[in-house]
Write a protein that holds these residues in place. Sequence first.
Motif, PDB file in Angstrom:
ATOM      1  N   GLU A 114      62.237  -3.905  54.418  1.00 26.41           N
ATOM      2  CA  GLU A 114      60.918  -3.343  54.135  1.00 26.41           C
ATOM      3  C   GLU A 114      60.504  -2.354  55.217  1.00 26.41           C
ATOM      4  O   GLU A 114      59.875  -1.328  54.930  1.00 26.41           O
ATOM      5  N   LYS A 115      60.849  -2.641  56.476  1.00 23.31           N
ATOM      6  CA  LYS A 115      60.519  -1.725  57.566  1.00 23.31           C
ATOM      7  C   LYS A 115      61.295  -0.413  57.440  1.00 23.31           C
ATOM      8  O   LYS A 115      60.745   0.670  57.645  1.00 23.31           O
ATOM      9  N   ILE A 116      62.580  -0.521  57.085  1.00 24.19           N
ATOM     10  CA  ILE A 116      63.386   0.686  56.891  1.00 24.19           C
ATOM     11  C   ILE A 116      62.847   1.515  55.725  1.00 24.19           C
ATOM     12  O   ILE A 116      62.762   2.747  55.794  1.00 24.19           O
ATOM     13  N   ASP A 117      62.449   0.822  54.662  1.00 25.35           N
ATOM     14  CA  ASP A 117      61.878   1.522  53.505  1.00 25.35           C
ATOM     15  C   ASP A 117      60.589   2.239  53.887  1.00 25.35           C
ATOM     16  O   ASP A 117      60.332   3.359  53.422  1.00 25.35           O
ATOM     17  N   ALA A 118      59.782   1.621  54.746  1.00 28.19           N
ATOM     18  CA  ALA A 118      58.538   2.248  55.190  1.00 28.19           C
ATOM     19  C   ALA A 118      58.822   3.513  55.996  1.00 28.19           C
ATOM     20  O   ALA A 118      58.124   4.533  55.859  1.00 28.19           O
ATOM     21  N   VAL A 119      59.866   3.468  56.833  1.00 25.78           N
ATOM     22  CA  VAL A 119      60.237   4.644  57.628  1.00 25.78           C
ATOM     23  C   VAL A 119      60.713   5.776  56.717  1.00 25.78           C
ATOM     24  O   VAL A 119      60.296   6.938  56.871  1.00 25.78           O
ATOM     25  N   TRP A 120      61.584   5.439  55.758  1.00 27.35           N
ATOM     26  CA  TRP A 120      62.066   6.456  54.825  1.00 27.35           C
ATOM     27  C   TRP A 120      60.929   7.034  53.987  1.00 27.35           C
ATOM     28  O   TRP A 120      60.905   8.235  53.687  1.00 27.35           O
ATOM     29  N   SER A 121      59.985   6.199  53.605  1.00 25.05           N
ATOM     30  CA  SER A 121      58.831   6.676  52.833  1.00 25.05           C
ATOM     31  C   SER A 121      57.994   7.647  53.649  1.00 25.05           C
ATOM     32  O   SER A 121      57.481   8.644  53.120  1.00 25.05           O
ATOM     33  N   LEU A 122      57.847   7.358  54.953  1.00 27.91           N
ATOM     34  CA  LEU A 122      57.096   8.261  55.827  1.00 27.91           C
ATOM     35  C   LEU A 122      57.803   9.607  55.948  1.00 27.91           C
ATOM     36  O   LEU A 122      57.162  10.670  55.844  1.00 27.91           O
ATOM     37  N   ILE A 123      59.124   9.574  56.158  1.00 29.78           N
ATOM     38  CA  ILE A 123      59.889  10.823  56.262  1.00 29.78           C
ATOM     39  C   ILE A 123      59.799  11.620  54.968  1.00 29.78           C
ATOM     40  O   ILE A 123      59.603  12.843  54.969  1.00 29.78           O
ATOM     41  N   ALA A 124      59.921  10.904  53.838  1.00 26.70           N
ATOM     42  CA  ALA A 124      59.853  11.579  52.533  1.00 26.70           C
ATOM     43  C   ALA A 124      58.488  12.208  52.299  1.00 26.70           C
ATOM     44  O   ALA A 124      58.389  13.312  51.749  1.00 26.70           O
ATOM     45  N   SER A 125      57.428  11.528  52.715  1.00 31.34           N
ATOM     46  CA  SER A 125      56.082  12.071  52.528  1.00 31.34           C
ATOM     47  C   SER A 125      55.861  13.305  53.396  1.00 31.34           C
ATOM     48  O   SER A 125      55.166  14.248  52.985  1.00 31.34           O
ATOM     49  N   ILE A 126      56.459  13.321  54.599  1.00 31.94           N
ATOM     50  CA  ILE A 126      56.355  14.503  55.472  1.00 31.94           C
ATOM     51  C   ILE A 126      57.076  15.693  54.841  1.00 31.94           C
ATOM     52  O   ILE A 126      56.560  16.815  54.799  1.00 31.94           O
ATOM     53  N   LEU A 127      58.291  15.447  54.336  1.00 34.39           N
ATOM     54  CA  LEU A 127      59.039  16.517  53.670  1.00 34.39           C
ATOM     55  C   LEU A 127      58.322  16.995  52.413  1.00 34.39           C
ATOM     56  O   LEU A 127      58.348  18.184  52.083  1.00 34.39           O
ATOM     57  N   ALA A 128      57.668  16.056  51.710  1.00 38.18           N
ATOM     58  CA  ALA A 128      56.949  16.421  50.488  1.00 38.18           C
ATOM     59  C   ALA A 128      55.766  17.330  50.781  1.00 38.18           C
ATOM     60  O   ALA A 128      55.336  18.101  49.920  1.00 38.18           O
ATOM     61  N   ALA A 129      55.237  17.238  52.006  1.00 35.62           N
ATOM     62  CA  ALA A 129      54.084  18.057  52.371  1.00 35.62           C
ATOM     63  C   ALA A 129      54.480  19.488  52.721  1.00 35.62           C
ATOM     64  O   ALA A 129      53.618  20.363  52.841  1.00 35.62           O
ATOM     65  N   VAL A 130      55.782  19.743  52.888  1.00 37.75           N
ATOM     66  CA  VAL A 130      56.253  21.094  53.220  1.00 37.75           C
ATOM     67  C   VAL A 130      56.273  21.949  51.956  1.00 37.75           C
ATOM     68  O   VAL A 130      56.943  21.589  50.979  1.00 37.75           O
ATOM     69  N   PRO A 131      55.550  23.064  51.921  1.00 37.93           N
ATOM     70  CA  PRO A 131      55.614  23.941  50.740  1.00 37.93           C
ATOM     71  C   PRO A 131      57.046  24.401  50.501  1.00 37.93           C
ATOM     72  O   PRO A 131      57.780  24.699  51.447  1.00 37.93           O
ATOM     73  N   LEU A 132      57.425  24.477  49.245  1.00 32.05           N
ATOM     74  CA  LEU A 132      58.799  24.819  48.907  1.00 32.05           C
ATOM     75  C   LEU A 132      59.245  26.134  49.531  1.00 32.05           C
ATOM     76  O   LEU A 132      60.316  26.214  50.138  1.00 32.05           O
ATOM     77  N   PHE A 133      58.443  27.163  49.352  1.00 35.15           N
ATOM     78  CA  PHE A 133      58.872  28.478  49.812  1.00 35.15           C
ATOM     79  C   PHE A 133      59.026  28.502  51.329  1.00 35.15           C
ATOM     80  O   PHE A 133      59.945  29.150  51.852  1.00 35.15           O
ATOM     81  N   VAL A 134      58.160  27.762  52.045  1.00 33.49           N
ATOM     82  CA  VAL A 134      58.268  27.698  53.501  1.00 33.49           C
ATOM     83  C   VAL A 134      59.572  27.011  53.902  1.00 33.49           C
ATOM     84  O   VAL A 134      60.291  27.464  54.804  1.00 33.49           O
ATOM     85  N   GLY A 135      59.892  25.910  53.235  1.00 36.39           N
ATOM     86  CA  GLY A 135      61.128  25.196  53.541  1.00 36.39           C
ATOM     87  C   GLY A 135      62.360  26.024  53.244  1.00 36.39           C
ATOM     88  O   GLY A 135      63.309  26.069  54.042  1.00 36.39           O
ATOM     89  N   PHE A 136      62.351  26.707  52.100  1.00 38.91           N
ATOM     90  CA  PHE A 136      63.481  27.562  51.747  1.00 38.91           C
ATOM     91  C   PHE A 136      63.626  28.723  52.733  1.00 38.91           C
ATOM     92  O   PHE A 136      64.726  29.066  53.157  1.00 38.91           O
ATOM     93  N   TRP A 137      62.490  29.334  53.074  1.00 41.24           N
ATOM     94  CA  TRP A 137      62.530  30.459  54.012  1.00 41.24           C
ATOM     95  C   TRP A 137      63.050  30.014  55.369  1.00 41.24           C
ATOM     96  O   TRP A 137      63.859  30.716  55.989  1.00 41.24           O
ATOM     97  N   PHE A 138      62.625  28.844  55.845  1.00 40.88           N
ATOM     98  CA  PHE A 138      63.072  28.340  57.141  1.00 40.88           C
ATOM     99  C   PHE A 138      64.584  28.118  57.137  1.00 40.88           C
ATOM    100  O   PHE A 138      65.281  28.467  58.089  1.00 40.88           O
TER     101      PHE A 138
END
Length: 292
Positions: A114-138
């Motif tokens: 459950e702790k590992i899942d919480a960490v992965w969920s946090l990482i996924a939520s951070i990546l989800a907050a990145v606008p697509l075009f910004v991520g692609f451009w970077f």
Amino acid sequence: MRFLRFLFKELILHGILFAVVGTIALTVLYLLATGASGQGFIDAGKSFLFLISGQVNTDIVGFTSGQIIASGAAVTLPLALISLIFLILISLVCSSYAVTGRYMSVHFGAKASEKIDAVWSLIASILAAVPLFVGFWFAYAVLAVDGSFILITLMTVVLGGLSWDATNFLKTDMLSQVNQTHAIVFSTLGRNLGKFFPLPGTYSGYLFQSSLPRYIPYLAGKVPAIIGSITIAEVAFNFPGLGKNLIDALVGTNTDLLVTSVFILLCINAVVSFIVKTILFLIYPRWYEKAI
């Protein structure tokens, strides 16, 4: 009779009619926004009729309709299908791990999963907050990453929230069944948990099977978002797909190219949606009637 109704609804109404009406509506909005004259509307209508007949003026558009269709079939459609597959795989793996982690925590007091899942969920939520075009451009401009089908499709579903949203939907649905009688009874049969993938016969596989009638309609609703994300990826990585054609049309105020690209793009959206809805209809015809 039910199958004929399905074909009429999904192939004719949500397929052909959707592509035609959508192309007309978007073209009209574009012409109104650019202040086109009455002749511009007439020329756009002629271009659309030429497209349907397969005769595009290459002096104006720069491509034949066959070439534009080929770019959609060879680039945009595969990218959309691969992105959909990645979306499914990521949500399946993450949901399976979350459900089995909850099971281990409740029955055996093991909190590590459950702790590992919480960490992965946090990482996924951070990546989800990145606008697509910004991520692609970077990735393209800063990291100098060359675009490939696998990389583009993986970034498409990870950035911008597609995989995060799909995982949350499936995980929530599967977790809601953990304390229900049917899941408790199944867990007493001594089957494997299916920690990393919900295989048939496993605990997570059983819960996923119960969630499937709701998960497939969810995927069908996400197809437009996948197509839109793919067009952004094509622009960012300079891929020769429909997204680049659309940008070229907008920059060059090429209405003929715009009409052609929009129509093919909407057709691809209809094709991918039709595939997903066909799977739902064949497996759960009654759920199709309720969900779509």
